[in-house]
Scaffold this motif. Structure first.
Motif, mmCIF file in Angstrom:
data_model
loop_
_atom_site.group_PDB
_atom_site.id
_atom_site.type_symbol
_atom_site.label_atom_id
_atom_site.label_comp_id
_atom_site.label_asym_id
_atom_site.label_seq_id
_atom_site.Cartn_x
_atom_site.Cartn_y
_atom_site.Cartn_z
ATOM 1 N N MET A 128 5.112 49.765 45.840
ATOM 2 C CA MET A 128 4.840 48.448 45.379
ATOM 3 C C MET A 128 4.124 48.461 43.902
ATOM 4 N N ILE A 129 3.045 49.665 43.874
ATOM 5 C CA ILE A 129 2.413 49.455 42.545
ATOM 6 C C ILE A 129 3.174 50.209 41.488
ATOM 7 N N GLY A 130 4.056 51.232 42.017
ATOM 8 C CA GLY A 130 5.112 51.838 41.051
ATOM 9 C C GLY A 130 6.215 50.786 40.261
ATOM 10 N N HIS A 131 6.453 49.895 41.366
ATOM 11 C CA HIS A 131 7.441 49.038 40.841
ATOM 12 C C HIS A 131 7.067 48.144 39.615
ATOM 13 N N GLU A 132 5.775 47.762 39.335
ATOM 14 C CA GLU A 132 5.259 47.255 38.172
ATOM 15 C C GLU A 132 5.254 48.162 37.037
ATOM 16 N N LEU A 133 5.067 49.292 37.252
ATOM 17 C CA LEU A 133 5.475 50.217 35.960
ATOM 18 C C LEU A 133 6.755 50.086 35.327
ATOM 19 N N THR A 134 7.586 50.227 36.440
ATOM 20 C CA THR A 134 9.073 50.052 36.221
ATOM 21 C C THR A 134 9.361 48.814 35.316
ATOM 22 N N ALA A 135 9.132 47.627 35.869
ATOM 23 C CA ALA A 135 9.254 46.401 35.536
ATOM 24 C C ALA A 135 8.794 46.191 34.009
ATOM 25 N N SER A 136 7.781 46.551 33.756
ATOM 26 C CA SER A 136 6.981 46.601 32.444
ATOM 27 C C SER A 136 7.379 47.418 31.387
ATOM 28 N N HIS A 137 7.726 48.883 31.726
ATOM 29 C CA HIS A 137 7.733 49.724 30.895
ATOM 30 C C HIS A 137 9.081 50.580 30.888
ATOM 31 N N GLY A 138 9.720 50.173 31.914
ATOM 32 C CA GLY A 138 11.159 50.905 32.171
ATOM 33 C C GLY A 138 11.160 52.328 32.762
ATOM 34 N N ILE A 139 9.945 52.846 32.991
ATOM 35 C CA ILE A 139 9.775 54.051 33.623
ATOM 36 C C ILE A 139 10.628 54.284 34.873
ATOM 37 N N ARG A 187 9.653 58.533 38.766
ATOM 38 C CA ARG A 187 8.475 58.909 37.846
ATOM 39 C C ARG A 187 7.294 58.227 38.006
ATOM 40 N N THR A 188 7.275 56.813 38.326
ATOM 41 C CA THR A 188 6.155 55.947 38.942
ATOM 42 C C THR A 188 5.833 56.598 40.039
ATOM 43 N N LEU A 189 6.431 57.017 40.842
ATOM 44 C CA LEU A 189 5.937 57.417 42.359
ATOM 45 C C LEU A 189 4.987 58.593 41.964
ATOM 46 N N SER A 190 5.636 59.648 41.343
ATOM 47 C CA SER A 190 4.934 60.841 41.069
ATOM 48 C C SER A 190 3.450 60.614 40.338
ATOM 49 N N ILE A 191 3.593 59.519 39.582
ATOM 50 C CA ILE A 191 2.161 59.007 38.998
ATOM 51 C C ILE A 191 1.233 58.499 39.830
ATOM 52 N N VAL A 192 1.659 57.726 40.717
ATOM 53 C CA VAL A 192 0.831 56.975 41.596
ATOM 54 C C VAL A 192 0.352 57.547 42.844
ATOM 55 N N LEU A 193 1.273 58.214 43.467
ATOM 56 C CA LEU A 193 1.026 58.916 45.028
ATOM 57 C C LEU A 193 -0.095 59.649 44.906
ATOM 58 N N PRO A 194 -0.327 60.602 43.805
ATOM 59 C CA PRO A 194 -1.741 61.609 43.716
ATOM 60 C C PRO A 194 -2.919 60.513 43.834
ATOM 61 N N ALA A 195 -2.616 59.485 42.923
ATOM 62 C CA ALA A 195 -3.993 58.885 42.871
ATOM 63 C C ALA A 195 -4.317 58.141 44.085
ATOM 64 N N VAL A 196 -3.215 57.582 44.990
ATOM 65 C CA VAL A 196 -3.263 56.956 46.317
ATOM 66 C C VAL A 196 -3.970 57.977 47.139
ATOM 67 N N LEU A 234 0.861 42.480 40.431
ATOM 68 C CA LEU A 234 0.742 42.415 41.805
ATOM 69 C C LEU A 234 0.359 41.339 42.377
ATOM 70 N N GLU A 235 -0.505 40.474 41.877
ATOM 71 C CA GLU A 235 -1.094 39.288 42.594
ATOM 72 C C GLU A 235 0.161 38.080 42.467
ATOM 73 N N THR A 236 0.732 38.178 41.472
ATOM 74 C CA THR A 236 1.977 37.353 41.325
ATOM 75 C C THR A 236 2.871 37.508 42.367
ATOM 76 N N LEU A 240 -4.763 52.756 39.997
ATOM 77 C CA LEU A 240 -4.064 52.804 38.818
ATOM 78 C C LEU A 240 -5.081 53.234 37.631
ATOM 79 N N GLU A 241 -6.329 53.079 37.647
ATOM 80 C CA GLU A 241 -7.210 54.008 37.091
ATOM 81 C C GLU A 241 -7.475 55.273 37.215
ATOM 82 N N THR A 242 -7.412 55.806 38.296
ATOM 83 C CA THR A 242 -7.324 57.048 38.795
ATOM 84 C C THR A 242 -5.908 57.790 38.351
ATOM 85 N N ALA A 243 -5.155 57.039 38.535
ATOM 86 C CA ALA A 243 -3.667 57.447 38.008
ATOM 87 C C ALA A 243 -3.622 57.906 36.304
ATOM 88 N N TYR A 244 -4.584 57.150 35.587
ATOM 89 C CA TYR A 244 -4.632 57.222 34.221
ATOM 90 C C TYR A 244 -4.951 58.702 33.729
#
Length: 385
Positions: free
Chosen positions: A266-277, A281-290, A358-360, A381-385
């Protein structure tokens, strides 16, 4: 183990040359719409095989389904369906094509004003056109489940219904040999994270599900890099094991009777929606942070994951968890996908934009216990940065 009902009705035809099975699976009197993406199936021979299999059928075609299928594109198929009285859909492509066909199927029978309500408002799917699938990119498992994700105006949202589960799916590992390294890597990582979303939660003594999941993870860890290595990338056995792992990762089996997370998605979907990632690749970014932010809530399964999947048996539980997270990140890097938002060159200021999205979209209580609030999502997301 939690109570569950499990029923998967998709017939699988697996192996080289199985595309010919289409001719027997689709009713002879059906009016078929073949739906595909950008045309790669015409250069790799899949299109010709499908056409041959449809020799005795009345069929039409619709192309142009993009990665992260777009609502406006999908709705264009409705005119062909109405004009030609289409009563069977054949998805030929990867998960995005199958997802798109699921929406086309439901939208064609939708009685409300706007079919987008199926996705945005959870309007029930009361009827759908039957679907078959020829899979060309193993990744999402969409070929044998009832879920789909559709994008419209920067909103990437899921929907599901038993009525859009494909009646059959053809899985020929040979057709995956023409995929790019990026597509292969994305598929392996997508399947890996699908498994983790159903496995890395909390223990309910679902031993069968756990060991199925661990076996699939081990297979992807073993075979994934081989599909990128020059000496083994054309090995059909490697491709077959990856293809079957991706299907098994999300056909309902390993998720039956166990809690599921899906916060990473669900978090990764927002990265795709806004930046087309790319989705994977959004999953590989977000999972370690989760894994890092939720390590206490997932402690028991993280230790089990460390010991059984990565064979990390020395040291304290905290050291095992640290090592397992590091091993996961290293695997992703081996598969040539990013593990940080910064790897994609995106400014940190976008984190607030994603949290607001996410809130929307009502994604305010994510995770296996509904404890991933907007504040926790921001921390992830901050941890994933």
């Amino acid at each position: 183990m939690l109570n569950f009902s499990f029923h998967n009705t998709t017939k699988i035809h697996f192996g080289e040359g199985q595309i010919s099975a289409i001719s027997k699976e689709i009713p002879k009197d059906a009016r078929v719409l073949m739906v595909y993406g950008g045309g790669s199936i015409k250069s790799n021979g899949v299109y010709d095989q499908v056409v041959e299999a449809l020799t005795n059928h009345t069929w039409f075609e619709f192309s142009g389904i993009e990665p992260n299928p777009n609502y406006d594109t999908l709705m264009k198929a409705q005119a062909i369906i109405e004009t030609e009285n289409i009563d069977y859909l054949l998805a030929v492509g990867g998960g995005s094509v199958v997802d798109g066909v699921k929406f086309i199927s439901a939208a064609a029978k939708f009685k409300g004003e706007d079919p987008w309500d199926i996705v945005a408002k959870g309007a029930p799917v009361k009827a759908a056109i039957p679907i078959g699938a020829v899979l060309t990119l193993p990744a999402t498992g969409s070929e044998s489940n009832n879920g789909s994700v559709v994008t419209r105006d920067g909103n990437k949202l899921p929907f599901g219904s038993p009525l859009v589960r494909p009646q059959f799916a053809v899985l020929d590992p040979k057709v995956t040999l023409s995929l790019s390294e990026r597509q292969v890597a994305n598929g392996v990582v997508d399947a890996f994270v699908h498994i983790m979303e159903q496995y890395l939660t909390y223990d309910v003594n679902g031993k069968v599900q756990d060991r199925f999941s661990e076996g699939l993870l081990l297979t992807l860890i073993e075979e994934g890099p081989k599909a990128l290595a020059s000496e083994t990338k054309d090995d059909l056995e490697v491709r077959a094991n990856i293809m079957w792992s991706a299907t098994m990762a999300l056909n309902g089996l390993i998720g039956a009777g166990v809690p599921q997370d899906w916060a990473t998605h669900m978090i990764g979907h927002e990265l795709t929606a806004s930046h087309g990632i790319d989705h994977a690749r959004t999953l590989s970014i977000v999972l370690p942070a989760v894994m890092k932010v939720r390590r206490e809530q997932k402690r028991g399964k993280l230790v089990q994951y460390a010991e059984r999947v990565w064979n990390i048996t020395e040291g304290s539980d905290d050291l095992k968890i640290d090592a397992a997270i590091a091993a996961t990140e290293n695997f992703f890097k081996q598969m040539q996908v990013p593990t940080r938002i910064s790897d994609e060159g995106i400014e940190k200021s976008y984190i607030d934009t994603w949290v607001n999205a996410l809130e929307t979209h009502g994604m305010t209580k994510l995770g296996e216990r509904g404890e991933v609030t907007l504040e926790v999502s921001k921390q992830i997301l901050e941890t994933a940065y």
